[in-house]
Design an enzyme around this catalytic site. Structure first.
Site, mmCIF file in Angstrom:
data_model
loop_
_atom_site.group_PDB
_atom_site.id
_atom_site.type_symbol
_atom_site.label_atom_id
_atom_site.label_comp_id
_atom_site.label_asym_id
_atom_site.label_seq_id
_atom_site.Cartn_x
_atom_site.Cartn_y
_atom_site.Cartn_z
ATOM 1 N N ARG A 92 0.813 -1.256 0.035
ATOM 2 C CA ARG A 92 -0.217 -0.020 0.001
ATOM 3 C C ARG A 92 0.922 1.258 0.158
ATOM 4 O O ARG A 92 0.498 2.398 -0.695
ATOM 5 C CB ARG A 92 -0.917 -0.073 1.394
ATOM 6 C CG ARG A 92 -2.162 1.118 1.054
ATOM 7 C CD ARG A 92 -3.030 1.052 2.223
ATOM 8 N NE ARG A 92 -2.260 1.288 3.456
ATOM 9 C CZ ARG A 92 -2.962 1.857 4.552
ATOM 10 N NH1 ARG A 92 -4.232 1.829 4.712
ATOM 11 N NH2 ARG A 92 -2.285 2.024 5.658
ATOM 12 N N TYR A 131 -11.657 6.713 -5.383
ATOM 13 C CA TYR A 131 -11.409 7.478 -4.253
ATOM 14 C C TYR A 131 -10.264 8.608 -4.337
ATOM 15 O O TYR A 131 -10.068 9.377 -3.434
ATOM 16 C CB TYR A 131 -11.121 6.691 -2.884
ATOM 17 C CG TYR A 131 -10.020 5.746 -3.254
ATOM 18 C CD1 TYR A 131 -8.726 6.152 -2.970
ATOM 19 C CD2 TYR A 131 -10.299 4.299 -3.329
ATOM 20 C CE1 TYR A 131 -7.730 5.362 -2.918
ATOM 21 C CE2 TYR A 131 -9.332 3.351 -3.590
ATOM 22 C CZ TYR A 131 -7.790 3.758 -3.363
ATOM 23 O OH TYR A 131 -6.747 2.976 -3.327
ATOM 24 N N HIS A 227 -15.570 2.968 1.069
ATOM 25 C CA HIS A 227 -14.133 2.448 0.991
ATOM 26 C C HIS A 227 -13.831 1.009 1.886
ATOM 27 O O HIS A 227 -13.683 -0.207 1.364
ATOM 28 C CB HIS A 227 -12.977 3.296 1.162
ATOM 29 C CG HIS A 227 -11.637 2.511 1.075
ATOM 30 N ND1 HIS A 227 -10.869 1.847 1.863
ATOM 31 C CD2 HIS A 227 -10.911 2.553 0.081
ATOM 32 C CE1 HIS A 227 -10.004 1.449 1.681
ATOM 33 N NE2 HIS A 227 -9.707 1.695 0.342
ATOM 34 N N ARG A 230 -12.663 0.937 7.862
ATOM 35 C CA ARG A 230 -11.644 1.421 8.122
ATOM 36 C C ARG A 230 -11.787 3.215 7.922
ATOM 37 O O ARG A 230 -11.152 4.121 8.507
ATOM 38 C CB ARG A 230 -10.211 0.936 7.518
ATOM 39 C CG ARG A 230 -9.747 -0.386 7.581
ATOM 40 C CD ARG A 230 -8.427 -0.470 7.672
ATOM 41 N NE ARG A 230 -7.882 0.105 6.342
ATOM 42 C CZ ARG A 230 -8.216 -0.794 5.155
ATOM 43 N NH1 ARG A 230 -8.726 -2.116 4.994
ATOM 44 N NH2 ARG A 230 -8.123 -0.190 4.050
ATOM 45 N N HIS A 254 -15.232 -2.392 0.175
ATOM 46 C CA HIS A 254 -14.198 -3.444 0.453
ATOM 47 C C HIS A 254 -14.546 -4.180 1.969
ATOM 48 O O HIS A 254 -14.857 -3.455 2.722
ATOM 49 C CB HIS A 254 -12.986 -2.804 0.791
ATOM 50 C CG HIS A 254 -12.166 -2.244 -0.549
ATOM 51 N ND1 HIS A 254 -11.526 -1.128 -0.440
ATOM 52 C CD2 HIS A 254 -12.244 -3.109 -1.680
ATOM 53 C CE1 HIS A 254 -11.035 -0.883 -1.983
ATOM 54 N NE2 HIS A 254 -11.571 -1.993 -2.614
ATOM 55 N N GLU A 257 -10.746 -7.755 3.695
ATOM 56 C CA GLU A 257 -9.872 -8.363 2.712
ATOM 57 C C GLU A 257 -8.733 -8.819 3.875
ATOM 58 O O GLU A 257 -8.017 -9.677 3.327
ATOM 59 C CB GLU A 257 -9.280 -6.949 1.898
ATOM 60 C CG GLU A 257 -8.223 -7.406 1.044
ATOM 61 C CD GLU A 257 -7.863 -6.133 0.176
ATOM 62 O OE1 GLU A 257 -6.928 -6.519 -0.714
ATOM 63 O OE2 GLU A 257 -8.440 -4.896 0.465
ATOM 64 N N HIS A 291 -14.078 -8.761 -2.194
ATOM 65 C CA HIS A 291 -13.051 -9.596 -1.731
ATOM 66 C C HIS A 291 -13.671 -10.701 -0.985
ATOM 67 O O HIS A 291 -13.587 -11.741 -0.900
ATOM 68 C CB HIS A 291 -11.977 -8.864 -0.911
ATOM 69 C CG HIS A 291 -11.172 -7.946 -1.446
ATOM 70 N ND1 HIS A 291 -10.390 -8.234 -2.744
ATOM 71 C CD2 HIS A 291 -10.929 -6.479 -1.545
ATOM 72 C CE1 HIS A 291 -9.786 -7.268 -3.349
ATOM 73 N NE2 HIS A 291 -10.039 -6.093 -2.671
ATOM 74 N N ASP A 342 -9.214 -5.578 -10.228
ATOM 75 C CA ASP A 342 -8.790 -4.806 -8.717
ATOM 76 C C ASP A 342 -7.252 -4.080 -8.960
ATOM 77 O O ASP A 342 -7.479 -2.813 -9.847
ATOM 78 C CB ASP A 342 -8.401 -5.836 -7.699
ATOM 79 C CG ASP A 342 -8.161 -5.126 -6.482
ATOM 80 O OD1 ASP A 342 -8.255 -3.787 -6.287
ATOM 81 O OD2 ASP A 342 -8.180 -5.845 -5.213
#
Length: 464
Positions: A92, A131, A227, A230, A254, A257, A291, A342
């Site tokens: 990430r 996003y 998203h 989180r 999401h 995941e 996911h 993805d």
């Protein structure tokens, strides 16, 4: 648009366990008007000639493939994140470096090339989980939807349909840490301000028919996304879900995941992400969880009971070492499965489809979990439905005229029966792609985009 006819050597028609030989497909104004098997036989008849002005399609013709989960800018990461050990979280950080470099012009160039690569792979519709909204420091552009508009234009130029899943992204962690660094450009402050901006984009798309060009057939929809648990505080989840419900728009999220996401959610809220989303009205028939790699048994039941779909992204999940999701258990719970590329480590829906089966074999050490027709449905009709296009994904009268032809004479497919194409073909075997009745790819070549050259240039712009 005038009428068009195609003669498919083989075509995979709805509700059939395997392809049918010698099928004449006719369309007008982007819609299929007739599907006629000419021989009724299981093998092509050598005596069937090209009928009038029908375009001959040697090989296997399928409905258009739907890529239900994309992050277009991740295409710039391919081949750049494999130099050492790590996990999703280290990957990430590399992704954020690319995110920080993009502006509306460079994003248009990169997304156009990525979407054109999808067209070459037989993808006629993509769901963009978007996003990357604002400037690098979080300041909105003069047009707050400049980045979204770039994606709309990119898909239009590449010739494929787009569902732009405008994503609400407000916090960095489940317990509400603020966005910092590259994440600042993702945020709108709160869900109400996100909704105002997303509404402005959706209203613009509605006025232009979804193409940016008045009078053309709709080719863009605007949906919504959470998203993750989180990134959207629990008390604001209902605002996003309500926006999607009022507009009749798809809603994606999401989900589970990473095990760390599950652990953090339990610590903050005393429940799993799936249960938290359900308690705030996010799950339901209009929602797709992306996911769902690490759901509990109760989560699987909850997804099925609420009619929530799941989009699997096997090539990304294995690239990021996420794990193998419970695909067969989800399907048996009544969950509709769709597919996405993805992060675009690979853009190949055939590979995504067969990975659903092959990953189940690795997980269970048994073979034969999904029939070819089930994998076809995940890659076509279920994917289109997940993106809000209920009139696509089938070779049947009234559906959008999306056709994808795969050669059966390549080194990969020679000698393979048509029904086995999902276990043999790759994106490189796609020869002909039609989107809404318009030919976008012919003889394996995109008709308007030099895909390798544009990818090379666009990626250099954001990585050098």
């Amino acid at each position: 648009m005038t009428g068009t006819r195609w003669l498919a050597e083989y075509a995979w028609l709805p509700d059939r366990a395997e392809p049918t030989a010698d099928v004449l497909i006719e369309a007008e104004d982007g819609r299929i008007t007739a599907v006629t098997p000419l021989t009724g036989a299981g093998t092509p008849t050598a005596g069937v000639e090209v009928l009038g002005d029908a375009t001959r399609l040697p090989g296997l013709t399928l409905p258009g493939l739907a890529n239900a989960h994309s992050h277009a800018f991740h295409r710039a990461l391919r081949g750049r994140t494999h130099g050492g050990r790590g996990d999703f979280w280290t990957w990430r950080n590399v992704m954020y470096d690319v995110a920080a470099r993009l502006d509306p012009d460079s994003y248009l160039a990169l997304a156009r090339a990525a979407y054109a690569e999808m067209a070459l792979a037989g993808i006629t519709c993509v769901g963009e989980f978007h996003y990357l909204h604002h400037g690098p420091d979080g300041t909105p552009y003069a047009d707050p939807n400049a980045m979204g508009a770039a994606l709309v234009e990119a898909a239009t130029q590449a010739g494929i349909r787009l569902t732009l899943l405008d994503t609400c992204y407000l916090t960095a962690t489940v317990d509400g840490e603020p966005l910092t660094g590259p994440q600042r450009r993702f945020g709108d402050g709160d869900a109400l301000r996100w909704a105002d901006r997303a509404s402005a984009l959706a209203d613009t798309v509605e006025r232009t028919g979804g193409t940016g060009r008045a009078g053309e057939t709709r080719r863009v929809l605007v949906g919504a996304a959470v998203h993750s648990v989180r990134a959207v505080p629990a008390e604001q989840l209902a605002t996003v879900a309500g926006w999607a419900d009022r507009r009749g728009a798809p809603l994606h999220v999401h989900l589970s995941e990473q095990p760390a996401e599950n652990d953090a959610c339990r610590a903050a809220h005393g429940r799993t992400p799936a249960r938290l989303l359900a308690d705030h009205g996010v799950l339901g028939p209009g929602t797709v969880a992306v996911h769902a790699t690490h759901p509990t048994s109760a989560d699987v039941t909850l997804l099925g009971d609420t009619g929530t779909g799941v989009c699997l992204c096997p090539t990304t999940e294995r690239d990021l070492a996420d794990g193998i999701g419970p695909a067969r258990r989800l399907a048996e719970a009544g969950v509709a499965l769709s597919l996405g590329s993805d992060s675009h480590a690979v853009i190949d829906l055939f590979e995504e489809a067969r990975a659903v089966e092959l990953d189940e074999r690795l997980r269970t050490r048994q073979r034969g979990h999904f029939a070819p027709a089930e994998l076809l449905a995940a890659a076509t009709v279920a994917g289109h439905a997940a993106l809000g296009w209920g009139d696509a994904g089938r070779l049947s009268v009234g559906n959008r005229a999306d056709l994808v032809t795969v050669r059966l004479d390549s080194a990969r497919t020679a000698g393979v029966p048509p029904v086995g194409a999902f276990f043999a073909a790759t994106a490189a075997d796609v020869t002909h792609v039609v989107v809404d009745g318009r030919t976008v790819v012919a003889d394996g070549r995109h008709l308007t985009v030099d895909v390798p050259a544009e990818l090379r240039h666009a990626i250099q712009e954001v990585t050098s």
